[in-house]
Design an enzyme around this catalytic site. Structure first.
Site, PDB file in Angstrom:
ATOM      1  N   CYS A 275     -10.599 -23.853  -7.904  1.00 35.83           N
ATOM      2  CA  CYS A 275      -9.986 -23.122  -9.023  1.00 35.83           C
ATOM      3  C   CYS A 275     -10.652 -21.762  -9.197  1.00 35.83           C
ATOM      4  O   CYS A 275     -10.047 -20.725  -8.962  1.00 35.83           O
ATOM      5  CB  CYS A 275     -10.158 -23.901 -10.323  1.00 35.83           C
ATOM      6  SG  CYS A 275      -9.567 -25.550 -10.252  1.00 35.83           S
TER       7      CYS A 275
HETATM    8  N1  SAJ Z   1     -20.724 -22.246 -11.775  1.00 37.68           N
HETATM    9  C1  SAJ Z   1     -21.817 -21.401 -11.910  1.00 37.68           C
HETATM   10  N2  SAJ Z   1     -22.285 -21.128 -13.159  1.00 37.68           N
HETATM   11  C2  SAJ Z   1     -21.698 -21.674 -14.275  1.00 37.68           C
HETATM   12  C3  SAJ Z   1     -20.588 -22.534 -14.105  1.00 37.68           C
HETATM   13  C4  SAJ Z   1     -20.115 -22.802 -12.853  1.00 37.68           C
HETATM   14  O1  SAJ Z   1     -22.356 -20.892 -10.923  1.00 37.68           O
HETATM   15  O2  SAJ Z   1     -22.171 -21.410 -15.386  1.00 37.68           O
HETATM   16  C5  SAJ Z   1     -20.201 -22.521 -10.437  1.00 37.68           C
HETATM   17  C6  SAJ Z   1     -20.225 -23.992 -10.088  1.00 37.68           C
HETATM   18  O3  SAJ Z   1     -21.443 -24.338  -9.490  1.00 37.68           O
HETATM   19  C7  SAJ Z   1     -19.063 -24.105  -9.097  1.00 37.68           C
HETATM   20  C8  SAJ Z   1     -18.085 -23.038  -9.586  1.00 37.68           C
HETATM   21  O4  SAJ Z   1     -18.843 -22.139 -10.407  1.00 37.68           O
HETATM   22  O5  SAJ Z   1     -19.488 -23.796  -7.794  1.00 37.68           O
HETATM   23  C9  SAJ Z   1     -16.925 -23.604 -10.400  1.00 37.68           C
HETATM   24  O6  SAJ Z   1     -17.516 -24.426 -11.370  1.00 37.68           O
HETATM   25  P1  SAJ Z   1     -16.687 -24.929 -12.696  1.00 37.68           P
HETATM   26  O7  SAJ Z   1     -17.687 -25.519 -13.615  1.00 37.68           O
HETATM   27  O8  SAJ Z   1     -15.822 -23.871 -13.204  1.00 37.68           O
HETATM   28  O9  SAJ Z   1     -15.876 -26.169 -12.151  1.00 37.68           O
HETATM   29  P2  SAJ Z   1     -14.459 -26.294 -11.528  1.00 37.68           P
HETATM   30  O10 SAJ Z   1     -14.216 -25.399 -10.378  1.00 37.68           O
HETATM   31  O11 SAJ Z   1     -14.275 -27.750 -11.327  1.00 37.68           O
HETATM   32  O12 SAJ Z   1     -13.505 -25.769 -12.692  1.00 37.68           O
HETATM   33  C10 SAJ Z   1     -12.731 -26.677 -13.376  1.00 37.68           C
HETATM   34  C11 SAJ Z   1     -11.652 -25.846 -14.016  1.00 37.68           C
HETATM   35  N3  SAJ Z   1     -10.626 -26.712 -14.514  1.00 37.68           N
HETATM   36  C12 SAJ Z   1      -9.336 -26.355 -14.334  1.00 37.68           C
HETATM   37  O13 SAJ Z   1      -8.995 -25.363 -13.736  1.00 37.68           O
HETATM   38  C13 SAJ Z   1      -8.329 -27.272 -14.910  1.00 37.68           C
HETATM   39  C14 SAJ Z   1     -12.211 -25.025 -15.149  1.00 37.68           C
HETATM   40  O14 SAJ Z   1     -11.130 -24.431 -15.901  1.00 37.68           O
HETATM   41  C15 SAJ Z   1     -13.021 -25.891 -16.067  1.00 37.68           C
HETATM   42  O15 SAJ Z   1     -13.505 -25.107 -17.150  1.00 37.68           O
HETATM   43  C16 SAJ Z   1     -14.182 -26.453 -15.266  1.00 37.68           C
HETATM   44  O16 SAJ Z   1     -13.586 -27.346 -14.306  1.00 37.68           O
HETATM   45  C17 SAJ Z   1     -15.152 -27.222 -16.155  1.00 37.68           C
HETATM   46  O17 SAJ Z   1     -15.351 -26.781 -17.305  1.00 37.68           O
HETATM   47  O18 SAJ Z   1     -15.731 -28.188 -15.643  1.00 37.68           O
END
Ligand code: SAJ
Length: 454
Positions: A275
């Site tokens: 995403c």
């Molecule tokens: N990440 C960072 N720093 C942060 C947060 C994330 O480096 O503060 C990295 C993570 O390690 C990962 C990437 O970013 O590699 C994405 O992480 P994510 O927490 O955004 O997780 P995702 O990709 O699973 O995003 C999903 C998304 N859900 C949908 O699109 C329906 C996102 O909108 C959600 O907010 C997220 O999950 C969530 O909150 O877990």
């Protein structure tokens, strides 16, 4: 409402509508199960015979969907699956939940949407409601989906109904699942909106109506671009803190004590998943079509994409204190999934770090309890790797351990006790230690701090 709309609305209210979901992945299967639980006879459609077979055998392959739920719905006759799109002839509603990846050129890859819509169009009949859920650029529903469906001669908003509703599935989230995450819905016409809201309202607690499909498409892109840009900001802050000898992790933790107007994001080795690294480029691609220059998105993308290189420089810095080069050193990557405690490696920055280290002559290995093996096609080394166990006694074999994904399952005390050098990109090791080089933080004073001078 027209007779067609009235009839569909009555079928929805009476749970007599036959619902269908195209694409049975982490979005489509939970949705199909919720619709079946709401009382509809629901059919899942997917090209993958194994998924179809698994559902028809009463087995779930999505961790968030209990097999018991699938079994129960199969026994009740309310859920089935097929690879044959001709079933659409007997369906009243279709939700399309197919992937929207990026091409290598960072342009949207619409091929999954186009092939799914073309397959549905073959069997489209008056009175149907079609809803696209795949994350995509604003305008997709009206500019791509509607024309493909109207090639049948049927008119959207009149003969059939068309809406967009972004998926908000967060795999593994113990609190928020499909039924209790507010659902944004935008219709091509007010009647399309009413019917889509009626459908979702049978299975999902909160429906958020918006004025158009474009607004609904843009909502999702804002949600995920918000994350990508803020992660980019905190990654840039980490690069600054590194030079200014400030601990960025301490800064963020203190900033998040602000009870309003702030949301904590943390630096990391880069952006992974299907995403956040992808969705913002659907928005920037479309913005550029209007002659607009989406600088924030592009800059965040540039910073986030640069993080794996920064991590490798950190490894080089750490080895340098032992008068070692990356070339010839044995380096272990702890954690290759794209985020903690999951097995998904899509777009994982660990693959970039592994490839960069390999290219610089390191002997690379990885440990990840959720990812037993890495295929050659998934990284630049082009050869298969099997996960190694990070057990006491094996850790000291490596010249450097790089924590890329901070799985809870790792024994960080053992790592600190036994590793000669650790590069920690996730603040997994809270206590400062001279052998630990942390992303965005100064090194602890101590024995290992001294650089061996010839
Ligand atoms: N990440 C960072 N720093 C942060 C947060 C994330 O480096 O503060 C990295 C993570 O390690 C990962 C990437 O970013 O590699 C994405 O992480 P994510 O927490 O955004 O997780 P995702 O990709 O699973 O995003 C999903 C998304 N859900 C949908 O699109 C329906 C996102 O909108 C959600 O907010 C997220 O999950 C969530 O909150 O877990």
């Amino acid at each position: 409402m027209s007779a067609l709309a009235d009839s569909l609305r009555d079928k929805l209210r009476g749970r007599r509508a036959r619902t269908g979901v195209v694409g049975l992945g982490y979005v489509g299967l939970p949705l199909a199960v919720e619709l079946a639980k709401a009382g509809f006879q629901t059919t899942g459609i997917d090209l993958d015979e194994r998924k179809v077979q698994s559902i028809n055998d009463g087995r779930s392959y999505i961790p968030d969907v209990p097999t018991a739920d699938v079994q129960k719905l199969r026994a009740a006759g309310s859920l089935d699956a097929t690879t044959d799109f001709s079933i659409v002839t007997s369906l009243d509603t279709i939700n399309i939940c197919v992937p929207t990846p990026l091409r290598k050129t960072k342009d949207p890859d619409m091929s999954y949407i186009v092939s799914a819509v073309e397959a549905v169009a073959k069997y489209l009949h008056p009175g149907m409601l079609i809803v696209l859920e795949s994350t995509t650029y604003p305008g997709t529903t009206e500019e791509v989906v509607q024309p493909l469906l109207e090639q049948t001669g049927f008119k959207a908003g009149q003969d059939f109904f068309l809406a967009f509703s972004p998926e908000r599935v967060d795999p593994g989230n113990p609190t928020f699942q499909t039924h209790n995450v507010p659902k944004v819905v935008g219709g091509l016409t007010p009647v399309c909106l009413d019917l889509a809201a009626e459908l979702y309202g049978t299975a999902i607690k909160t429906i958020v109506r918006v004025s158009s499909t474009r607004v609904a498409e843009m909502v999702k892109l804002l949600e995920n671009t918000f994350r990508a840009v803020n992660i980019g900001l905190v990654n840039e802050l980490a690069l600054m803190c590194d030079r200014m000898h400030i601990d960025v992790w301490e800064v963020v933790d203190a900033a998040k004590t602000k009870p309003f107007g702030f949301m904590a994001f943390y630096p990391g080795p880069g952006l992974g998943g299907h995403c956040i690294p992808i969705d913002p480029f659907y928005l920037s691609w479309k913005a550029k079509q209007t002659g607009f220059d989406p600088r924030f998105i592009e800059l965040a993308g540039h910073i986030n994409a640069g993080m794996p290189h920064y991590v490798v420089d950190k490894v080089s810095e750490a080895l340098n204190t032992r008068r070692k080069a990356i070339n010839g050193s044995s380096i272990l990557i702890a954690g290759v999934a794209y985020k903690r405690d999951i097995d998904d490696m899509r777009e994982s920055p660990a693959l970039d770090v592994l490839s960069l280290l390999h290219a610089r002559g390191a002997k690379v290995a990885y440990a990840d309890p959720y990812v037993p093996e890495l295929h050659g096609r998934e990284w630049a080394g082009k050869y298969d790797l099997k996960a190694v166990d990070l057990t006491r006694g094996s850790i000291s074999e490596y010249d450097c351990i790089v924590i890329i994904t901070d799985h809870k399952a790792f024994d960080y005390d053992a790592l600190v006790a036994e590793a000669d050098l650790i590069v920690d990109t996730r603040n997994a090791i809270k206590k400062p230690h001279p052998n630990v080089f942390k992303l965005g933080a100064p090194r602890a004073e101590g024995e290992g701090h001294k650089i061996a001078i010839a």
